[in-house]
Design a protein around this motif. Structure first.
Motif, PDB file in Angstrom:
ATOM      1  N   LYS A 271       5.299  -3.161  15.610  1.00  0.00           N
ATOM      2  CA  LYS A 271       5.932  -2.639  14.392  1.00  0.00           C
ATOM      3  C   LYS A 271       6.143  -1.126  14.478  1.00  0.00           C
ATOM      4  CE  LYS A 271       3.177  -4.581  11.276  1.00  0.00           C
ATOM      5  NZ  LYS A 271       2.593  -4.882   9.961  1.00  0.00           N
ATOM      6  N   VAL A 272       5.229  -0.456  15.175  1.00  0.00           N
ATOM      7  CA  VAL A 272       5.319   1.000  15.295  1.00  0.00           C
ATOM      8  C   VAL A 272       6.340   1.408  16.359  1.00  0.00           C
ATOM      9  CG1 VAL A 272       3.962   3.069  15.885  1.00  0.00           C
ATOM     10  CG2 VAL A 272       2.988   1.332  14.405  1.00  0.00           C
ATOM     11  N   GLY A 273       6.725   0.469  17.221  1.00  0.00           N
ATOM     12  CA  GLY A 273       7.723   0.781  18.236  1.00  0.00           C
ATOM     13  C   GLY A 273       7.198   0.823  19.652  1.00  0.00           C
ATOM     14  N   PHE A 274       5.940   0.462  19.849  1.00  0.00           N
ATOM     15  CA  PHE A 274       5.400   0.373  21.208  1.00  0.00           C
ATOM     16  C   PHE A 274       6.075  -0.793  21.925  1.00  0.00           C
ATOM     17  CE2 PHE A 274       2.138   3.050  19.538  1.00  0.00           C
ATOM     18  CZ  PHE A 274       1.449   3.597  20.606  1.00  0.00           C
ATOM     19  N   LEU A 275       6.276  -0.633  23.217  1.00  0.00           N
ATOM     20  CA  LEU A 275       6.876  -1.673  24.047  1.00  0.00           C
ATOM     21  C   LEU A 275       5.781  -2.364  24.859  1.00  0.00           C
ATOM     22  CD1 LEU A 275       9.497  -2.956  25.219  1.00  0.00           C
ATOM     23  CD2 LEU A 275       9.433  -1.160  26.954  1.00  0.00           C
ATOM     24  N   LYS A 276       5.735  -3.689  24.785  1.00  0.00           N
ATOM     25  CA  LYS A 276       4.794  -4.447  25.613  1.00  0.00           C
ATOM     26  C   LYS A 276       5.334  -4.403  27.039  1.00  0.00           C
ATOM     27  CE  LYS A 276       3.031  -8.473  24.275  1.00  0.00           C
ATOM     28  NZ  LYS A 276       2.927  -9.938  24.039  1.00  0.00           N
ATOM     29  N   GLU A 277       4.579  -3.757  27.929  1.00  0.00           N
ATOM     30  CA  GLU A 277       5.073  -3.502  29.281  1.00  0.00           C
ATOM     31  C   GLU A 277       4.538  -4.469  30.316  1.00  0.00           C
ATOM     32  OE1 GLU A 277       3.871   0.594  29.528  1.00  0.00           O
ATOM     33  OE2 GLU A 277       5.835   1.266  28.804  1.00  0.00           O
TER      34      GLU A 277
ATOM     35  N   GLY B  95      -4.076  -6.271   7.251  1.00  0.00           N
ATOM     36  CA  GLY B  95      -2.888  -6.935   6.730  1.00  0.00           C
ATOM     37  C   GLY B  95      -2.166  -6.194   5.615  1.00  0.00           C
ATOM     38  N   GLN B  96      -2.535  -4.929   5.376  1.00  0.00           N
ATOM     39  CA  GLN B  96      -1.907  -4.163   4.299  1.00  0.00           C
ATOM     40  C   GLN B  96      -0.967  -3.071   4.806  1.00  0.00           C
ATOM     41  OE1 GLN B  96      -4.706  -2.958   1.177  1.00  0.00           O
ATOM     42  NE2 GLN B  96      -6.146  -4.498   1.937  1.00  0.00           N
ATOM     43  N   GLY B  97      -0.773  -3.002   6.122  1.00  0.00           N
ATOM     44  CA  GLY B  97       0.128  -2.001   6.694  1.00  0.00           C
ATOM     45  C   GLY B  97      -0.484  -0.629   6.883  1.00  0.00           C
ATOM     46  N   ILE B  98      -1.787  -0.500   6.678  1.00  0.00           N
ATOM     47  CA  ILE B  98      -2.445   0.805   6.754  1.00  0.00           C
ATOM     48  C   ILE B  98      -2.438   1.356   8.177  1.00  0.00           C
ATOM     49  CG2 ILE B  98      -4.658   2.003   6.475  1.00  0.00           C
ATOM     50  CD1 ILE B  98      -5.146   0.086   4.049  1.00  0.00           C
ATOM     51  N   VAL B  99      -2.787   0.535   9.158  1.00  0.00           N
ATOM     52  CA  VAL B  99      -2.818   1.018  10.544  1.00  0.00           C
ATOM     53  C   VAL B  99      -1.406   1.348  11.020  1.00  0.00           C
ATOM     54  CG1 VAL B  99      -3.403   0.460  12.933  1.00  0.00           C
ATOM     55  CG2 VAL B  99      -4.980  -0.122  11.120  1.00  0.00           C
ATOM     56  N   THR B 100      -0.427   0.587  10.585  1.00  0.00           N
ATOM     57  CA  THR B 100       0.959   0.891  10.951  1.00  0.00           C
ATOM     58  C   THR B 100       1.329   2.294  10.483  1.00  0.00           C
ATOM     59  OG1 THR B 100       1.529  -1.462  10.810  1.00  0.00           O
ATOM     60  CG2 THR B 100       3.348   0.115  10.705  1.00  0.00           C
ATOM     61  N   VAL B 101       1.038   2.609   9.233  1.00  0.00           N
ATOM     62  CA  VAL B 101       1.322   3.945   8.692  1.00  0.00           C
ATOM     63  C   VAL B 101       0.521   5.003   9.451  1.00  0.00           C
ATOM     64  CG1 VAL B 101       1.050   5.435   6.647  1.00  0.00           C
ATOM     65  CG2 VAL B 101       1.947   3.111   6.404  1.00  0.00           C
ATOM     66  N   ALA B 102      -0.754   4.745   9.683  1.00  0.00           N
ATOM     67  CA  ALA B 102      -1.618   5.718  10.356  1.00  0.00           C
ATOM     68  C   ALA B 102      -1.169   5.974  11.792  1.00  0.00           C
ATOM     69  CB  ALA B 102      -3.071   5.234  10.316  1.00  0.00           C
ATOM     70  N   LEU B 103      -0.761   4.932  12.504  1.00  0.00           N
ATOM     71  CA  LEU B 103      -0.275   5.116  13.882  1.00  0.00           C
ATOM     72  C   LEU B 103       0.995   5.952  13.906  1.00  0.00           C
ATOM     73  CD1 LEU B 103      -0.825   1.683  15.670  1.00  0.00           C
ATOM     74  CD2 LEU B 103      -1.782   3.889  16.325  1.00  0.00           C
ATOM     75  N   LYS B 104       1.896   5.715  12.984  1.00  0.00           N
ATOM     76  CA  LYS B 104       3.117   6.521  12.918  1.00  0.00           C
ATOM     77  C   LYS B 104       2.768   7.986  12.675  1.00  0.00           C
ATOM     78  CE  LYS B 104       6.095   2.810  11.153  1.00  0.00           C
ATOM     79  NZ  LYS B 104       6.901   2.382   9.993  1.00  0.00           N
ATOM     80  N   MET B 105       1.812   8.231  11.784  1.00  0.00           N
ATOM     81  CA  MET B 105       1.369   9.600  11.510  1.00  0.00           C
ATOM     82  C   MET B 105       0.778  10.229  12.775  1.00  0.00           C
ATOM     83  SD  MET B 105      -0.573   8.867   7.916  1.00  0.00           S
ATOM     84  CE  MET B 105      -0.680  10.424   7.107  1.00  0.00           C
ATOM     85  N   ALA B 106      -0.084   9.479  13.441  1.00  0.00           N
ATOM     86  CA  ALA B 106      -0.750   9.993  14.639  1.00  0.00           C
ATOM     87  C   ALA B 106       0.257  10.340  15.730  1.00  0.00           C
ATOM     88  CB  ALA B 106      -1.763   8.973  15.155  1.00  0.00           C
ATOM     89  N   LEU B 107       1.219   9.463  15.966  1.00  0.00           N
ATOM     90  CA  LEU B 107       2.215   9.725  17.013  1.00  0.00           C
ATOM     91  C   LEU B 107       3.020  10.983  16.708  1.00  0.00           C
ATOM     92  CD1 LEU B 107       3.500   6.115  17.725  1.00  0.00           C
ATOM     93  CD2 LEU B 107       2.160   7.560  19.272  1.00  0.00           C
TER      94      LEU B 107
ATOM     95  N   MET C 119       0.847  -1.186   0.000  1.00  0.00           N
ATOM     96  CA  MET C 119       0.000   0.000   0.000  1.00  0.00           C
ATOM     97  C   MET C 119       0.891   1.247   0.000  1.00  0.00           C
ATOM     98  SD  MET C 119      -3.072   1.277   0.128  1.00  0.00           S
ATOM     99  CE  MET C 119      -3.936  -0.258   0.323  1.00  0.00           C
ATOM    100  N   GLU C 120       0.645   2.145  -0.916  1.00  0.00           N
ATOM    101  CA  GLU C 120       1.394   3.400  -0.968  1.00  0.00           C
ATOM    102  C   GLU C 120       0.962   4.286   0.187  1.00  0.00           C
ATOM    103  OE1 GLU C 120       1.507   5.550  -4.684  1.00  0.00           O
ATOM    104  OE2 GLU C 120       1.091   3.683  -5.753  1.00  0.00           O
TER     105      GLU C 120
END
Length: 172
Positions: free
Chosen positions: A137-143, A95-107, A1-2
């Motif tokens: 994938k976005v870098g959150f740490l499971k605490e 499964g297309q990486g959309i939420v990963t991109v969106a979370l990075k944008m949001a952060l 996904m672009e």
């Protein structure tokens, strides 16, 4: 996904049909604290009374069509250093990486918009493996594991807590 096709924007009442297409799907709302939307009237009311007035709830858009949401809710007072994040996406986009991109944008946005914010945290049900993978994938740490912590859909459930700090790097 672009990633150039993915954007975040405030919800609009004109999103009602797109919103219904994913918020009316039990697969999408399974782990959400709100119930599946079952009518156009209910969708319109939710947008008008919950999504639009929310301090930071954004529509995840693909080519400006609403396909999901990200919500960041900062605490207040002495707890304004942290915020809770939640999200959902229409199942056909999983499964297309959309939420990963969106979370990075949001952060990258919320740490600028809320200057006192130091920590964003997410609570994820133990069974929700897809959401756990996205956060990692976005870098959150499971605490840690919070046993019998969250009430959802009639049950008290175990939850993992994930954290992301303003000093943590957002992966490319």
């Amino acid at each position: 996904m672009e990633s150039s096709r993915i954007s975040l924007r405030p919800f609009k009442l004109s999103d009602v049909e797109d919103f219904m297409s994913w918020a009316g799907d039990d697969r999408v709302t399974r782990y959400l604290r709100w119930n599946t939307i079952t009518s156009r009237e209910e969708a319109f009311k939710y947008l008008k009374e919950v999504a639009i007035p929310h301090p930071w709830r954004r529509s995840i858009c693909l080519d400006d069509q609403s396909i999901g949401y990200i919500s960041v809710k900062p605490e207040s007072g002495d707890d304004r250093c942290r915020a809770h994040i939640g999200y959902a996406l229409g199942w056909e986009y999983w499964g297309q990486g959309i939420v990963t991109v969106a979370l990075k944008m949001a952060l990258s946005i919320v740490f600028k918009e809320f200057p006192d914010l130091v920590r964003v945290q997410a609570l994820v049900e133990v069974e929700n493996k897809g959401s756990q993978r996205v956060l990692e994938k976005v870098g959150f740490l499971k605490e840690g594991l919070l046993r019998k912590y969250g009430f959802n859909k009639g049950e008290v459930r175990d939850m993992f807590i994930y954290g992301f700090l303003s000093t943590d790097p957002i992966p490319d």
